[in-house]
Design a protein around this motif. Structure first.
Motif, PDB file in Angstrom:
ATOM      1  N   ALA A  14      34.408 -16.999   9.694  1.00 20.90           N
ATOM      2  CA  ALA A  14      34.404 -18.069   8.684  1.00 20.90           C
ATOM      3  C   ALA A  14      35.379 -19.151   9.122  1.00 20.90           C
ATOM      4  N   PRO A  15      35.011 -19.936  10.134  1.00 22.43           N
ATOM      5  CA  PRO A  15      35.984 -20.843  10.755  1.00 22.43           C
ATOM      6  C   PRO A  15      36.286 -22.120   9.987  1.00 22.43           C
ATOM      7  N   GLN A  16      35.441 -22.503   9.035  1.00 25.07           N
ATOM      8  CA  GLN A  16      35.494 -23.863   8.506  1.00 25.07           C
ATOM      9  C   GLN A  16      36.832 -24.237   7.888  1.00 25.07           C
ATOM     10  N   ALA A  17      37.433 -23.352   7.102  1.00 22.16           N
ATOM     11  CA  ALA A  17      38.632 -23.712   6.336  1.00 22.16           C
ATOM     12  C   ALA A  17      39.928 -23.280   7.008  1.00 22.16           C
ATOM     13  N   LEU A  18      39.869 -22.877   8.267  1.00 20.06           N
ATOM     14  CA  LEU A  18      41.061 -22.343   8.927  1.00 20.06           C
ATOM     15  C   LEU A  18      42.245 -23.301   8.842  1.00 20.06           C
ATOM     16  N   HIS A  19      42.076 -24.526   9.281  1.00 20.08           N
ATOM     17  CA  HIS A  19      43.206 -25.441   9.381  1.00 20.08           C
ATOM     18  C   HIS A  19      43.745 -25.833   8.003  1.00 20.08           C
ATOM     19  N   HIS A  38      23.322 -21.179  12.343  1.00 23.48           N
ATOM     20  CA  HIS A  38      24.381 -20.762  11.410  1.00 23.48           C
ATOM     21  C   HIS A  38      25.230 -19.649  12.021  1.00 23.48           C
ATOM     22  N   VAL A  39      24.599 -18.705  12.685  1.00 21.61           N
ATOM     23  CA  VAL A  39      25.344 -17.631  13.346  1.00 21.61           C
ATOM     24  C   VAL A  39      26.259 -18.208  14.415  1.00 21.61           C
ATOM     25  N   GLY A  40      25.751 -19.167  15.177  1.00 21.67           N
ATOM     26  CA  GLY A  40      26.582 -19.816  16.183  1.00 21.67           C
ATOM     27  C   GLY A  40      27.810 -20.472  15.582  1.00 21.67           C
ATOM     28  N   GLN A  41      27.637 -21.084  14.414  1.00 16.68           N
ATOM     29  CA  GLN A  41      28.772 -21.714  13.736  1.00 16.68           C
ATOM     30  C   GLN A  41      29.766 -20.669  13.225  1.00 16.68           C
ATOM     31  N   MET A  42      29.245 -19.567  12.675  1.00 11.92           N
ATOM     32  CA  MET A  42      30.113 -18.512  12.161  1.00 11.92           C
ATOM     33  C   MET A  42      30.990 -17.916  13.266  1.00 11.92           C
ATOM     34  N   LEU A  43      30.419 -17.770  14.453  1.00 10.13           N
ATOM     35  CA  LEU A  43      31.125 -17.138  15.566  1.00 10.13           C
ATOM     36  C   LEU A  43      31.671 -18.166  16.558  1.00 10.13           C
ATOM     37  N   SER A  44      31.945 -19.359  16.059  1.00 11.07           N
ATOM     38  CA  SER A  44      32.310 -20.448  16.965  1.00 11.07           C
ATOM     39  C   SER A  44      33.674 -20.255  17.623  1.00 11.07           C
ATOM     40  N   TYR A  45      34.584 -19.528  16.977  1.00 12.82           N
ATOM     41  CA  TYR A  45      35.867 -19.241  17.619  1.00 12.82           C
ATOM     42  C   TYR A  45      35.701 -17.966  18.444  1.00 12.82           C
ATOM     43  N   ALA A  46      35.423 -18.149  19.721  1.00 11.37           N
ATOM     44  CA  ALA A  46      35.117 -17.011  20.586  1.00 11.37           C
ATOM     45  C   ALA A  46      35.640 -17.265  21.990  1.00 11.37           C
ATOM     46  N   ALA A  47      36.417 -16.329  22.489  1.00  5.07           N
ATOM     47  CA  ALA A  47      36.918 -16.368  23.862  1.00  5.07           C
ATOM     48  C   ALA A  47      36.009 -15.489  24.704  1.00  5.07           C
TER      49      ALA A  47
END
Length: 329
Positions: free
Chosen positions: A190-195, A269-278
């Motif tokens: 759930a990357p959207q609200a991180l910052h 949508h899945v790509g966006q959900m998992l967008s923080y990926a190393a």
């Protein structure tokens, strides 16, 4: 820059595997993490999900604790609306009595399930509204100063098992700041609200008995492999399976049908959900995590090693540790 690393383990039940095999793999993952210098392994409470075996985190922690000796173990998290604060204080007080100084307790506000499962758990859907009060009540049980007259957590009272607030929005950030607790953000899905959440938490933080300054843990997906191509292929399989589990409505998909699904809005949508990926070689992963740690304003990273194959997941854990020799423990 040193990396303070932990692991989130969902006890994935891989293709063709049983829950028992998944739990055995979780034990081996924790043992590998312990040897490799990770700080902690957390297990997330989910229900009615056929590919996840961590529905009872306290039970899983007790089992893994018996097969490890130093690494911290905890819930990341217990979905508190599914439970009474007293029962969780007793469960984690028991764990602390078994494994002193090794137990963490992360708390989430979401039910971790759908409406039908919430009914099956016999929980009130409105229970999430009392989350702040329930966290405070649980904290008091563990501190040995029960806010419910005549009721103590046994075991648990006075154990001071450290609490963490989990979140995927700014709600948890405000609560963690007000209570002076560490804050773990679910940026791995759930990357959207991180910052916004981290900024609010740091701005509003009030020191407490447990914590004198803010501490942020950020979730990030990791697939480290010996070759970049292997890592990318492994992560693609994870994305495909995730899309089917979210949008497949229980259907069995052919590979061609999954190809089509991944081209739809669902796949995006899945790509966006998992967008923080190393994803890549160990050097690739280390560079990404250094950058992510700084951009997220985090003090610690909790890594979700996203490989469907147990051996590939263990290899990812080991490879990351090899390029993080200055890991803080």
């Amino acid at each position: 820059m040193s990396l303070s690393l932990s692991i989130l383990d969902l006890a994935h039940i891989g293709p063709g595997k049983t829950a028992g095999e998944s739990i055995a793999a979780s034990v081996e993952l924790a043992r590998t993490a312990e040897r490799s210098g990770y700080q902690r392994v957390w297990y997330a409470e989910h229900h009615n999900m056929p590919h996840i075996a961590s529905s009872a985190p306290a039970v899983l922690i007790a089992h893994v604790g018996a097969h490890t000796s130093t690494i911290r173990l905890g819930a990341g998290g217990v979905m508190l609306p599914n439970h009474s604060p007293l029962s969780i204080a007793e469960q984690f007080g028991t764990l602390d009595a078994m494994y002193p100084g090794r137990i963490d307790l992360g708390l989430g506000r979401a039910p971790g399930s759908d409406q039908a499962t919430t009914y099956a758990l016999r929980r009130d859907p409105s229970a999430a509204e009392t989350f702040p009060r329930d966290v405070a009540e649980l904290r008091d049980y563990l501190a040995g100063r029960s806010s419910v007259a005549g009721v103590d957590a046994v075991p648990g009272a006075g154990s001071r098992v450290p609490l963490y607030v989990l979140g995927s929005s700014t709600f948890g950030a405000h609560l963690a700041a007000a209570l002076g607790l560490p804050y773990a953000f679910a940026s791995h899905f759930a990357p959207q609200a991180l910052h916004a959440a981290v900024s609010a938490y740091r701005r509003e933080f009030q020191p407490s008995e447990q914590l004198d300054r803010p501490h942020v843990i950020a979730g990030v997906n990791v697939v480290a492999a010996d070759s970049a191509d292997d890592a990318r292929a492994s992560f693609e399989q994870v994305q495909r399976r995730f899309a089917v589990s979210l949008f497949g409505r229980g259907r069995t998909f052919t590979e061609a049908e999954v190809d089509v699904l991944m081209q739809t809005a669902a796949g995006q949508h899945v790509g966006q959900m998992l967008s923080y990926a190393a994803v890549g070689t160990p050097a690739d992963v280390r560079r990404y995590l250094d950058s992510f740690l700084d951009a997220a304003g985090a003090d610690e990273l909790i890594t979700a090693h996203q490989a469907l194959d147990d051996e590939a997941r263990l290899r990812s854990v080991e490879l990351l540790a090899e390029v993080a020799q200055d890991v803080t423990v």
